[in-house]
Enzyme design. Structure first.
Site, PDB file in Angstrom:
ATOM      1  N   GLU A 117       5.335  44.805  26.977  1.00  0.00           N
ATOM      2  CA  GLU A 117       5.211  44.020  28.210  1.00  0.00           C
ATOM      3  C   GLU A 117       4.324  44.869  29.101  1.00  0.00           C
ATOM      4  O   GLU A 117       4.782  45.870  29.642  1.00  0.00           O
ATOM      5  CB  GLU A 117       6.589  43.828  28.860  1.00  0.00           C
ATOM      6  CG  GLU A 117       7.604  43.129  27.983  1.00  0.00           C
ATOM      7  CD  GLU A 117       7.316  41.645  27.844  1.00  0.00           C
ATOM      8  OE1 GLU A 117       6.674  41.073  28.732  1.00  0.00           O
ATOM      9  OE2 GLU A 117       7.717  41.067  26.820  1.00  0.00           O
ATOM     10  N   CYS A 164       5.342  43.216  37.914  1.00  0.00           N
ATOM     11  CA  CYS A 164       4.364  42.852  36.878  1.00  0.00           C
ATOM     12  C   CYS A 164       4.002  41.375  36.963  1.00  0.00           C
ATOM     13  O   CYS A 164       2.961  40.960  36.489  1.00  0.00           O
ATOM     14  CB  CYS A 164       4.941  43.179  35.509  1.00  0.00           C
ATOM     15  SG  CYS A 164       6.584  42.484  35.289  1.00  0.00           S
TER      16      CYS A 164
HETATM   17  P1  NAP Z   1       3.469  53.705  32.553  1.00  0.00           P
HETATM   18  O1  NAP Z   1       2.873  54.862  33.245  1.00  0.00           O
HETATM   19  O2  NAP Z   1       2.717  53.081  31.444  1.00  0.00           O
HETATM   20  O3  NAP Z   1       4.912  54.197  32.061  1.00  0.00           O
HETATM   21  C1  NAP Z   1       5.804  53.312  31.461  1.00  0.00           C
HETATM   22  C2  NAP Z   1       6.845  54.073  30.685  1.00  0.00           C
HETATM   23  O4  NAP Z   1       6.223  54.706  29.568  1.00  0.00           O
HETATM   24  C3  NAP Z   1       7.539  55.185  31.483  1.00  0.00           C
HETATM   25  O5  NAP Z   1       8.903  55.201  31.134  1.00  0.00           O
HETATM   26  C4  NAP Z   1       6.840  56.432  30.981  1.00  0.00           C
HETATM   27  O6  NAP Z   1       7.647  57.578  31.077  1.00  0.00           O
HETATM   28  C5  NAP Z   1       6.662  56.053  29.527  1.00  0.00           C
HETATM   29  N1  NAP Z   1       5.681  56.850  28.803  1.00  0.00           N
HETATM   30  C6  NAP Z   1       4.467  57.245  29.214  1.00  0.00           C
HETATM   31  N2  NAP Z   1       3.865  57.949  28.229  1.00  0.00           N
HETATM   32  C7  NAP Z   1       4.738  57.984  27.195  1.00  0.00           C
HETATM   33  C8  NAP Z   1       4.708  58.575  25.894  1.00  0.00           C
HETATM   34  N3  NAP Z   1       3.643  59.247  25.462  1.00  0.00           N
HETATM   35  N4  NAP Z   1       5.797  58.418  25.085  1.00  0.00           N
HETATM   36  C9  NAP Z   1       6.877  57.723  25.503  1.00  0.00           C
HETATM   37  N5  NAP Z   1       6.957  57.165  26.723  1.00  0.00           N
HETATM   38  C10 NAP Z   1       5.903  57.287  27.556  1.00  0.00           C
HETATM   39  O7  NAP Z   1       3.803  52.521  33.557  1.00  0.00           O
HETATM   40  P2  NAP Z   1       4.525  52.606  34.967  1.00  0.00           P
HETATM   41  O8  NAP Z   1       3.572  53.296  35.890  1.00  0.00           O
HETATM   42  O9  NAP Z   1       5.904  53.113  34.837  1.00  0.00           O
HETATM   43  O10 NAP Z   1       4.643  51.059  35.336  1.00  0.00           O
HETATM   44  C11 NAP Z   1       3.619  50.330  35.947  1.00  0.00           C
HETATM   45  C12 NAP Z   1       2.923  49.436  34.971  1.00  0.00           C
HETATM   46  O11 NAP Z   1       3.887  48.707  34.226  1.00  0.00           O
HETATM   47  C13 NAP Z   1       2.082  48.398  35.670  1.00  0.00           C
HETATM   48  O12 NAP Z   1       0.830  48.372  35.035  1.00  0.00           O
HETATM   49  C14 NAP Z   1       2.830  47.091  35.462  1.00  0.00           C
HETATM   50  O13 NAP Z   1       2.003  45.966  35.388  1.00  0.00           O
HETATM   51  C15 NAP Z   1       3.535  47.333  34.190  1.00  0.00           C
HETATM   52  N6  NAP Z   1       4.774  46.545  34.142  1.00  0.00           N
HETATM   53  C16 NAP Z   1       4.856  45.522  33.272  1.00  0.00           C
HETATM   54  C17 NAP Z   1       6.021  44.764  33.198  1.00  0.00           C
HETATM   55  C18 NAP Z   1       6.152  43.622  32.233  1.00  0.00           C
HETATM   56  O14 NAP Z   1       7.261  43.126  32.056  1.00  0.00           O
HETATM   57  N7  NAP Z   1       5.094  43.198  31.612  1.00  0.00           N
HETATM   58  C19 NAP Z   1       7.104  45.071  34.012  1.00  0.00           C
HETATM   59  C20 NAP Z   1       6.975  46.134  34.896  1.00  0.00           C
HETATM   60  C21 NAP Z   1       5.800  46.878  34.945  1.00  0.00           C
HETATM   61  P3  NAP Z   1       7.476  58.677  32.232  1.00  0.00           P
HETATM   62  O15 NAP Z   1       7.682  57.990  33.528  1.00  0.00           O
HETATM   63  O16 NAP Z   1       8.570  59.636  31.915  1.00  0.00           O
HETATM   64  O17 NAP Z   1       6.101  59.229  32.081  1.00  0.00           O
END
Ligand code: NAP
Length: 516
Positions: free
Chosen positions: A256, A295
């Site tokens: 997602e 999102c």
């Molecule tokens: P993100 O930076 O991509 O991080 C998402 C998750 O991935 C976090 O728990 C992060 O952990 C983890 N992560 C990052 N690198 C990883 C790795 N190498 N291995 C395992 N886990 C890893 O996104 P965000 O900044 O939290 O969220 C914002 C984005 O999410 C926006 O672009 C938004 O559009 C999207 N979003 C989408 C939805 C949907 O349902 N489609 C819902 C909400 C948000 P850490 O924090 O520990 O680095």
């Protein structure tokens, strides 16, 4: 200050390395620390597979549903305290916090009821058995079986409550144990919720494990019967998809990701129509709820050129009424962004879009927020832009994950509205506002293929339609292309990621007994 612990192999665990600090985004004070160093991630996955999985699979749907009901109740009993935690941990106002926390308990409760309805069985058949030869006894029957692995849940920072428990609800009801990991920046709320569940002793051993921050090398040990359900940015989804556990072992991967959701105003709508007011209200809600960190928020306001001046005036007026400040205080309509990194990203993103548009209100400059020490907090103003050229790629590819949206004008034709919508390359949700049947028939289905959910707002539902940004447990959440290509929720549909569909062929009488 709280030191977050992980809950692994049925024990609380603290890392021994340098902890990461978590901040109150309104005041920039440190509220918690966390450290996941030293976690034996392989042992975590094995514990779920060997202990939690067999227990869950031996339980009926109704029994699994009862676990969800107990979880929902335990969390609801601490709702007020959790709302306070949410306000300090992710900058959410009380209203935003309820949206997140009630979303979690409501989704658990929805799937609990579904479990009761599914009853005493442990597995489900898919359709009727089919006769395959002249001998009527030899048949084929498709069946859904819970995968004998572990569901690894990786969540985004913006919904530390709902994001965690909407995934858990589906996995548990389907029969898979979970290892869940929130985004580090807002992990405090998730930690408090997991603690409630653990303290209430609701769950059997091995069924739920929680990593309070960095996932470290967790995915490297995922296997072919595991499921990785990821929510976050398209960039991170791209990285995780390339892990050998997915590319070589075929661990199932659901993403997602981000989305430039569109709200299209039809050419028939006039200023003052019911639909007009719904359009304005939905845009303002989406821009400001959770400071636009949703999102599903509207990012692209696609409106006919002829009405764009009126629209921008109405939106600017509504946005000028939004009070921005400390979300813990009464009367505040919008809190800060969740972290310093988000503030940087959002300011840079606004500047990037502003190079190709006019800023109608807001912008990237620091603002004076109410109820916080001078200069403190990750605040940004609600920002409305009007594109110089609505077809410019930047508006269809750059997601500014904050209180920011852009008006993109079009000539009023369905073809141009659909062309603009499709340039986003896949959304989670979009909405169309019109009463013009011919225009709707041209625009609706052509635009529907570009989004996971499409809301049509016409006069008859203008006052009852939910804001498009609201995700419901019985409706699909996910979207094609850029939105990640995944699916979650949608009632029974949400369980399918956690099952294998197998076709079993044999004696109809024997299969009938086995598959009861
Ligand atoms: P993100 O930076 O991509 O991080 C998402 C998750 O991935 C976090 O728990 C992060 O952990 C983890 N992560 C990052 N690198 C990883 C790795 N190498 N291995 C395992 N886990 C890893 O996104 P965000 O900044 O939290 O969220 C914002 C984005 O999410 C926006 O672009 C938004 O559009 C999207 N979003 C989408 C939805 C949907 O349902 N489609 C819902 C909400 C948000 P850490 O924090 O520990 O680095």
């Amino acid at each position: 200050m709280i030191s977050l612990k992980s809950f692994i192999t049925d024990q609380w665990y603290s890392g021994q390395d340098k902890p990461t600090q978590l901040f109150n985004p309104a005041t920039e004070t440190v509220i918690a620390v966390t450290d996941t160093s030293g976690i034996d991630t392989k042992a975590v996955l094995d514990h779920a597979r060997n202990i939690g999985g067999p227990t869950l699979r031996s339980m009926s749907f109704a029994e699994r549903g009862a676990l969800l009901k107990a979880m929902s109740r335990a969390l609801y009993a601490e709702r007020e305290r959790l709302i306070d935690v949410s306000c300090i941990c992710n900058g959410a106002t009380r209203k935003d916090s309820k949206f997140d926390i009630d979303g979690a308990t409501g989704t658990l409760s929805y799937y609990a009821k579904l479990g009761t309805e599914l009853g005493d069985g442990t597995i489900l058949t898919d359709g009727e058995s089919e006769r395959l030869t002249a001998n009527a006894r030899f048949v084929g029957q498709h069946v859904f079986l819970p995968r004998p692995g572990v569901a690894i849940h990786i969540n985004a920072f913006n919904f530390p409550a709902w994001g965690t428990f909407e995934k858990i609800a589906c996995a548990f009801l389907a029969g898979m144990p979970v290892v869940t990991k929130p985004a580090t920046a807002t992990a405090l709320l998730t930690y408090e919720m997991i603690k409630i569940i653990v303290d209430a002793e609701i769950l059997p051993a091995g069924v739920l494990q929680f990593i309070a921050g960095s996932a470290r090398d967790l995915l490297d040990y995922a296997d072919g019967q595991d499921v990785i359900a990821f929510t976050g940015s398209a960039d991170t989804a791209h990285t995780l998809r390339q892990n050998a556990s997915v590319t070589l072992n075929s661990a199932r991967f659901n993403a997602e990701a981000d989305s430039l959701n569109a709200a299209i105003l039809g050419p028939d709508v006039e200023v003052g129509d019911d639909i007009w007011y719904t359009y304005i209200k939905n845009i303002v809600t989406d821009m400001t709820q959770k400071a636009g960190q949703k999102c599903t928020a509207i990012r692209r306001i696609i409106a006919p050129e002829a009405i764009a001046d009126d629209l921008q005036a109405a939106l600017v007026e509504e946005l000028s009424r939004i009070t921005v400040g400390n979300p813990a205080h009464d009367g505040i309509r919008m809190g800060p962004l969740a972290s310093a990194a988000q503030l940087r990203d959002v300011r840079d993103g606004i500047d990037e879009l502003a190079a190709h548009s006019s800023i109608l209100t807001g912008g990237s400059a620091p603002i004076a927020a109410e109820g916080v020490p001078d200069g403190k907090g990750y605040f940004v103003a609600p920002t409305l832009l009007r594109a110089n050229d609505g077809a410019d790629d930047i508006f269809h590819s750059k997601e500014v994950f904050g209180p920011c949206a852009t008006i993109l004008t079009y000539d009023g034709s369905a073809a141009q509205a659909v062309m603009l919508m499709a340039k986003g390359k896949g959304c989670l949700v979009s909405s169309v506002y019109s009463n013009h049947k011919k225009w709707i028939s041209e625009a609706l289905l052509q635009s529907a293929v570009w989004t996971g959910r499409l809301q049509l707002v016409s006069a008859k539902v203008a006052d009852s339609a939910l804001p498009p940004g609201m995700v419901l447990p019985n409706q699909l959440h996910g979207g094609p292309g850029r939105a990640g290509g995944g699916e979650e929720l949608g009632g029974m549909r949400g369980l399918h990621h956690y099952w294998n569909r197998t076709c079993i062929q044999g004696d109809t009488a024997l299969l009938g007994k086995l598959l009861k």
